[in-house]
Design an enzyme around this catalytic site. Structure first.
Site, PDB file in Angstrom:
ATOM      1  N   GLU A   1       7.863 -15.402  -9.951  1.00 44.63           N
ATOM      2  CA  GLU A   1       7.153 -14.165  -9.600  1.00 44.63           C
ATOM      3  C   GLU A   1       6.711 -13.354 -10.810  1.00 44.63           C
ATOM      4  O   GLU A   1       5.702 -12.666 -10.730  1.00 44.63           O
ATOM      5  CB  GLU A   1       7.916 -13.327  -8.567  1.00 44.63           C
ATOM      6  CG  GLU A   1       9.152 -12.621  -9.022  1.00 44.63           C
ATOM      7  CD  GLU A   1       9.785 -11.788  -7.890  1.00 44.63           C
ATOM      8  OE1 GLU A   1      10.996 -11.585  -7.933  1.00 44.63           O
ATOM      9  OE2 GLU A   1       9.071 -11.319  -6.987  1.00 44.63           O
TER      10      GLU A   1
ATOM     11  N   LYS B   1       6.159  -4.109  -4.060  1.00 48.01           N
ATOM     12  CA  LYS B   1       7.607  -3.901  -3.985  1.00 48.01           C
ATOM     13  C   LYS B   1       8.095  -3.767  -2.541  1.00 48.01           C
ATOM     14  O   LYS B   1       9.164  -4.237  -2.205  1.00 48.01           O
ATOM     15  CB  LYS B   1       7.943  -2.631  -4.769  1.00 48.01           C
ATOM     16  CG  LYS B   1       9.404  -2.334  -4.858  1.00 48.01           C
ATOM     17  CD  LYS B   1      10.004  -2.975  -6.078  1.00 48.01           C
ATOM     18  CE  LYS B   1      11.503  -2.836  -6.122  1.00 48.01           C
ATOM     19  NZ  LYS B   1      12.127  -4.044  -6.666  1.00 48.01           N
TER      20      LYS B   1
ATOM     21  N   TRP C   1      -2.465  -2.746  -1.715  1.00 45.85           N
ATOM     22  CA  TRP C   1      -2.115  -4.172  -1.776  1.00 45.85           C
ATOM     23  C   TRP C   1      -2.999  -4.828  -0.730  1.00 45.85           C
ATOM     24  O   TRP C   1      -2.846  -4.588   0.467  1.00 45.85           O
ATOM     25  CB  TRP C   1      -0.639  -4.375  -1.449  1.00 45.85           C
ATOM     26  CG  TRP C   1      -0.197  -5.804  -1.622  1.00 45.85           C
ATOM     27  CD1 TRP C   1       0.181  -6.411  -2.785  1.00 45.85           C
ATOM     28  CD2 TRP C   1      -0.094  -6.800  -0.599  1.00 45.85           C
ATOM     29  NE1 TRP C   1       0.511  -7.725  -2.548  1.00 45.85           N
ATOM     30  CE2 TRP C   1       0.345  -7.995  -1.214  1.00 45.85           C
ATOM     31  CE3 TRP C   1      -0.338  -6.811   0.768  1.00 45.85           C
ATOM     32  CZ2 TRP C   1       0.559  -9.171  -0.520  1.00 45.85           C
ATOM     33  CZ3 TRP C   1      -0.128  -7.992   1.476  1.00 45.85           C
ATOM     34  CH2 TRP C   1       0.320  -9.160   0.828  1.00 45.85           C
TER      35      TRP C   1
ATOM     36  N   LYS D   1      12.723 -15.592  -9.497  1.00 45.51           N
ATOM     37  CA  LYS D   1      12.478 -14.612 -10.558  1.00 45.51           C
ATOM     38  C   LYS D   1      11.442 -15.150 -11.537  1.00 45.51           C
ATOM     39  O   LYS D   1      10.508 -14.454 -11.927  1.00 45.51           O
ATOM     40  CB  LYS D   1      13.758 -14.308 -11.353  1.00 45.51           C
ATOM     41  CG  LYS D   1      14.759 -13.351 -10.797  1.00 45.51           C
ATOM     42  CD  LYS D   1      14.344 -11.920 -10.678  1.00 45.51           C
ATOM     43  CE  LYS D   1      13.665 -11.664  -9.380  1.00 45.51           C
ATOM     44  NZ  LYS D   1      14.474 -11.313  -8.246  1.00 45.51           N
TER      45      LYS D   1
ATOM     46  N   CYS E   1       0.841  -1.193   0.000  1.00 43.57           N
ATOM     47  CA  CYS E   1       0.000   0.000   0.000  1.00 43.57           C
ATOM     48  C   CYS E   1       0.877   1.244   0.000  1.00 43.57           C
ATOM     49  O   CYS E   1       1.886   1.308   0.693  1.00 43.57           O
ATOM     50  CB  CYS E   1      -0.947   0.095   1.180  1.00 43.57           C
ATOM     51  SG  CYS E   1      -2.150  -1.211   1.245  1.00 43.57           S
TER      52      CYS E   1
ATOM     53  N   HIS F   1      17.788 -36.704  -3.371  1.00 46.57           N
ATOM     54  CA  HIS F   1      17.137 -36.956  -2.082  1.00 46.57           C
ATOM     55  C   HIS F   1      15.633 -36.688  -2.141  1.00 46.57           C
ATOM     56  O   HIS F   1      14.993 -36.546  -1.111  1.00 46.57           O
ATOM     57  CB  HIS F   1      17.802 -36.118  -0.991  1.00 46.57           C
ATOM     58  CG  HIS F   1      19.242 -36.487  -0.786  1.00 46.57           C
ATOM     59  ND1 HIS F   1      19.632 -37.687  -0.239  1.00 46.57           N
ATOM     60  CD2 HIS F   1      20.391 -35.836  -1.118  1.00 46.57           C
ATOM     61  CE1 HIS F   1      20.955 -37.759  -0.210  1.00 46.57           C
ATOM     62  NE2 HIS F   1      21.431 -36.641  -0.745  1.00 46.57           N
TER      63      HIS F   1
ATOM     64  N   GLU G   1      17.383 -18.081  -6.616  1.00 41.29           N
ATOM     65  CA  GLU G   1      17.007 -16.770  -7.144  1.00 41.29           C
ATOM     66  C   GLU G   1      16.405 -16.902  -8.559  1.00 41.29           C
ATOM     67  O   GLU G   1      15.433 -16.231  -8.905  1.00 41.29           O
ATOM     68  CB  GLU G   1      18.237 -15.847  -7.154  1.00 41.29           C
ATOM     69  CG  GLU G   1      18.098 -14.531  -7.912  1.00 41.29           C
ATOM     70  CD  GLU G   1      17.043 -13.578  -7.347  1.00 41.29           C
ATOM     71  OE1 GLU G   1      16.406 -13.897  -6.344  1.00 41.29           O
ATOM     72  OE2 GLU G   1      16.837 -12.511  -7.965  1.00 41.29           O
TER      73      GLU G   1
ATOM     74  N   ARG H   1       4.024  -0.230  -4.879  1.00 40.53           N
ATOM     75  CA  ARG H   1       3.759  -0.700  -3.517  1.00 40.53           C
ATOM     76  C   ARG H   1       2.474  -1.520  -3.428  1.00 40.53           C
ATOM     77  O   ARG H   1       2.197  -2.147  -2.400  1.00 40.53           O
ATOM     78  CB  ARG H   1       3.661   0.493  -2.565  1.00 40.53           C
ATOM     79  CG  ARG H   1       4.946   1.291  -2.460  1.00 40.53           C
ATOM     80  CD  ARG H   1       4.763   2.459  -1.531  1.00 40.53           C
ATOM     81  NE  ARG H   1       4.695   2.022  -0.161  1.00 40.53           N
ATOM     82  CZ  ARG H   1       5.717   2.016   0.689  1.00 40.53           C
ATOM     83  NH1 ARG H   1       6.888   2.460   0.297  1.00 40.53           N
ATOM     84  NH2 ARG H   1       5.568   1.601   1.910  1.00 40.53           N
TER      85      ARG H   1
ATOM     86  N   ASN I   1      -1.683   2.551   5.418  1.00 37.30           N
ATOM     87  CA  ASN I   1      -0.777   1.467   5.064  1.00 37.30           C
ATOM     88  C   ASN I   1      -0.432   0.746   6.355  1.00 37.30           C
ATOM     89  O   ASN I   1       0.047   1.377   7.300  1.00 37.30           O
ATOM     90  CB  ASN I   1       0.495   2.043   4.413  1.00 37.30           C
ATOM     91  CG  ASN I   1       1.597   1.017   4.276  1.00 37.30           C
ATOM     92  OD1 ASN I   1       1.327  -0.181   4.162  1.00 37.30           O
ATOM     93  ND2 ASN I   1       2.832   1.463   4.288  1.00 37.30           N
ATOM     94  N   GLY I   2      -0.681  -0.556   6.415  1.00 35.49           N
ATOM     95  CA  GLY I   2      -0.398  -1.317   7.634  1.00 35.49           C
ATOM     96  C   GLY I   2      -1.548  -2.261   7.922  1.00 35.49           C
ATOM     97  O   GLY I   2      -2.372  -2.535   7.044  1.00 35.49           O
TER      98      GLY I   2
HETATM   99  O1  M6R Z   1      13.027  -4.483   0.012  1.00 37.44           O
HETATM  100  P1  M6R Z   1      13.577  -5.821   0.427  1.00 37.44           P
HETATM  101  O2  M6R Z   1      14.885  -6.141  -0.196  1.00 37.44           O
HETATM  102  O3  M6R Z   1      13.647  -5.961   1.926  1.00 37.44           O
HETATM  103  O4  M6R Z   1      12.530  -6.867  -0.089  1.00 37.44           O
HETATM  104  C1  M6R Z   1      12.665  -8.226   0.183  1.00 37.44           C
HETATM  105  C2  M6R Z   1      11.767  -9.060  -0.703  1.00 37.44           C
HETATM  106  O5  M6R Z   1      10.427  -8.710  -0.490  1.00 37.44           O
HETATM  107  C3  M6R Z   1      12.119  -8.893  -2.189  1.00 37.44           C
HETATM  108  O6  M6R Z   1      13.441  -9.207  -2.444  1.00 37.44           O
HETATM  109  C4  M6R Z   1      11.204  -9.784  -3.046  1.00 37.44           C
HETATM  110  O7  M6R Z   1      11.503 -11.124  -2.810  1.00 37.44           O
HETATM  111  C5  M6R Z   1      11.359  -9.423  -4.525  1.00 37.44           C
HETATM  112  N1  M6R Z   1      10.071  -9.308  -5.135  1.00 37.44           N
HETATM  113  C6  M6R Z   1      12.142 -10.422  -5.289  1.00 37.44           C
HETATM  114  O8  M6R Z   1      12.244 -10.093  -6.630  1.00 37.44           O
END
Ligand code: M6R
Length: 600
Positions: free
Chosen positions: A480, A595, A74, A477, A2, A496, A473, A27, A98-99
């Site tokens: 997401e 984000k 969000w 990527k 948010c 395993h 990672e 956000r 926001n919260g």
């Molecule tokens: O702002 P931050 O680095 O603390 O955020 C952490 C994660 O929320 C962030 O890396 C998230 O996993 C990304 N969407 C990955 O691409």
């Protein structure tokens, strides 16, 4: 999670609200809305979906005002529809939030018994009604707000408009970030500095528990006890780089392509900052590194670096686990917190836990002035510039750049590496921007592979040693932004259990730089191929000579095996990007994500 904005100005603020919301739409983008004040009337307009839906509505039915608040959502409590969109308003009060208000059900029951009618399923709607309850008891706006806030449990950053107080905009924070901005035209507020419009040249971060009352020319800060306190705005200049995609279709693509520059800048800055840190690296007996998501994978890579290069034991944790498991921290240890946004709620809570345990706190953040940076004893800023794409790319490699320099400095301070090895690694680090450009130069190959994933429903990434975090990672990527099911595994772990998932044609990306584990990784590749899996190897010029015939591969430039995570990051980012592009998702704003994750 948010985004909120607010503005009180000598001119019409509606364009400012929309511009601010546009800048922080990353956000959350489930819905958007604004509320404005005119002739002692509050008008609230909101739409589900992206901000463009709200902007379209406002182009058909224009609004103008000198005071208003806005929100991009969000969803936490309640579906992402128009009713649940913010601002939440009653006849007298309008609120953006926001919260999460954790005791909202109790408050809702109480306020319902008091005669308030709820429209939405949100936790937020209790706030305007609670304030109204105290207004009805004859309290002035500031006092009604003060008392209402005392009833709230949980986290909030709010902006509040009162129908009968056209000269003020109110704000408060507890747990969620809030920044005030000032220009010659008026005052404004936002969840972060990106929310502040280009005319803003002074900012002030509200501290935990503080409130603010803004008029067109003045502001007043009120502490958690309701007492006014004096604090000055600080000069501020915008990082305007993020505002345009330039020739790129998506911000993510632009950000992938910026990495040679952002790495170079980050190395340069860190090189100067690290020796000045008042940390006795020689006496450290343990480092603990905590982060979430992609930032956590940077921590995983750093564990290898600190242990191999600097010979310091390292514990790593995802913040949401660390904070609740009562971790035992060494009294002579250092705790490092990594966060692009500097606002991630779990990471911030973990930081506060470690600080309470007497740890020295070092943070690595991308957003200067963020809460995590401000609450740390020392903070290093990655020089990635604003990252707009929700999927982290350039911030990740910039975090790795800082961590590599930090590990090198630690190793050097502890005499854990020879002078010649330290100089060699420094020299290798300086070649990375060029190697990144070479990797970007073969983007077409990543495009072909990425597009081929369109027909798949699963994909796997495997790697060993320092390539293992990159396998994780790569999978993150891909899932997401393309919504394909993807998993990353340590290549040695396949047998395993996960190998049961391998069936003919399933794509398995094998991260195979020429390091000491190459032979073992290639054995795991054979195991996958024997079961009909489609292996796609990310290799380098040396390791590609050892690949089985006819296996699909992309060759990356050779580099010191300790630095491969930075180059392989580019590779997995490009694969995910082109898969998502082929599938047709909204690459910069993938579904369900935001984000800046400012709720637990
Ligand atoms: O702002 P931050 O680095 O603390 O955020 C952490 C994660 O929320 C962030 O890396 C998230 O996993 C990304 N969407 C990955 O691409």
């Amino acid at each position: 999670m948010c985004g909120i904005v607010g503005s009180i100005n000598h001119y019409d603020i509606v364009p400012d609200l929309l511009e601010g919301l546009g800048n922080i739409e990353y956000r959350g983008y489930d819905s958007a809305g604004i509320a404005v004040l005119n002739n002692n009337e509050l008008t609230t307009i909101k739409r589900s979906g992206k901000l463009r839906n709200l902007a379209q509505e406002l182009s058909l039915k224009p609004l103008s005002s000198h005071a208003g608040i806005g929100h991009t959502r969000w969803a936490t409590h309640g579906k992402p529809n128009e009713t649940n969109a913010h601002p939440h308003s009653n006849h007298d009060v309008s609120v953006v939030h926001n919260g999460i208000i954790e005791n909202y059900l109790d408050l809702r029951n109480w306020l319902t018994a008091e005669g308030f009618r709820f429209q939405s399923d949100t936790d937020t709607e209790v706030i305007p009604h609670l304030i109204s309850l105290f207004l009805e008891q004859g309290l002035p706006p500031q006092e009604a707000l003060n008392i209402a806030l005392k009833h709230l449990d949980g986290a909030f950053a709010i902006g509040v408009l009162f129908r009968r107080d056209a000269e003020h905009l109110y704000a408060a924070r507890r747990g969620s970030p809030l920044v005030l901005g000032q220009s010659d035209l008026g005052l404004c507020l936002g969840s972060d500095t990106m929310a502040l419009t280009s005319s803003v040249d002074r900012v002030l971060y509200l501290e935990e528990g503080e409130q603010a009352r803004l008029s067109r020319d003045h502001f007043c800060i009120i502490d958690a006890n309701g007492q006014p306190i004096k604090r000055e705005m600080k000069l501020f200049s915008h990082q305007i780089d993020s505002q345009s995609k330039q020739s790129h279709q998506f911000y993510m693509h632009k950000e992938i392509h910026q990495q040679a520059d952002t790495i170079r800048e980050t190395f340069y800055h860190t090189q100067r900052q690290v020796p000045e840190l008042p940390i006795n690296f020689k006496q450290l007996d343990r480092i603990s590194i905590v982060a979430c998501g992609t930032s956590y994978y940077a921590a995983m890579v750093a564990k290898y670096w600190f242990e191999q290069i600097a010979k310091v034991p390292v514990d790593i944790d995802v913040a949401s686990e660390f904070r609740y498991r009562d971790p035992l921290l060494s009294p002579h240890g250092l705790s490092i917190f990594i966060s692009q946004s500097g606002e991630t709620a779990d990471t911030l809570a973990a930081l506060r836990y470690a600080k309470n345990q007497g740890q020295k706190i070092l943070s690595i953040v991308n957003v200067a002035g963020s809460t995590i940076a401000r609450e740390s004893h020392f903070s290093l800023q990655t020089q990635a510039g604003p990252e707009v794409g929700v999927a982290s790319t350039k911030a990740f490699t910039a975090q790795l750049a800082v961590l590599a320099k930090l590990a090198l400095h630690t190793g050097h301070s502890r005499n854990a590496m020879s002078f010649s090895d330290a100089s060699h690694l420094m020299q290798e680090i300086s070649t990375l921007p060029g190697l990144i450009n070479m990797t970007l130069g073969v983007e077409d190959q990543f495009k072909t592979i990425g597009e081929s994933l369109k027909a798949c429903s699963n994909a796997f990434f495997i790697g060993r040693g320092i390539s293992y975090p990159l396998a994780l990672e790569g999978a993150l990527k891909l899932k997401e932004i393309s919504y394909l099911h993807a998993e990353g595994f340590g290549a040695g772990e396949l047998k395993h259990g996960p190998i049961a998932l391998i069936e003919p044609g399933v794509p398995v990306f094998v991260l195979a730089p020429s390091d000491s584990l190459l032979e073992k990784t290639l054995s795991n590749l054979e195991e996958v191929m024997a079961r009909g899996g489609r292996c796609i190897v990310l290799a380098d010029q040396r390791s590609c000579r050892h690949l089985p015939e006819n296996v699909e591969s992309i060759t990356l430039p050779d580099c010191d095996s300790r630095l491969t995570p930075i180059l392989y990051a580019i590779a997995v980012q490009l694969i995910a990007y082109h898969a998502a592009l082929a599938i047709g998702t909204d690459v910069d704003q993938p579904r369900n994500l935001a984000k800046s994750v400012t709720v637990e």
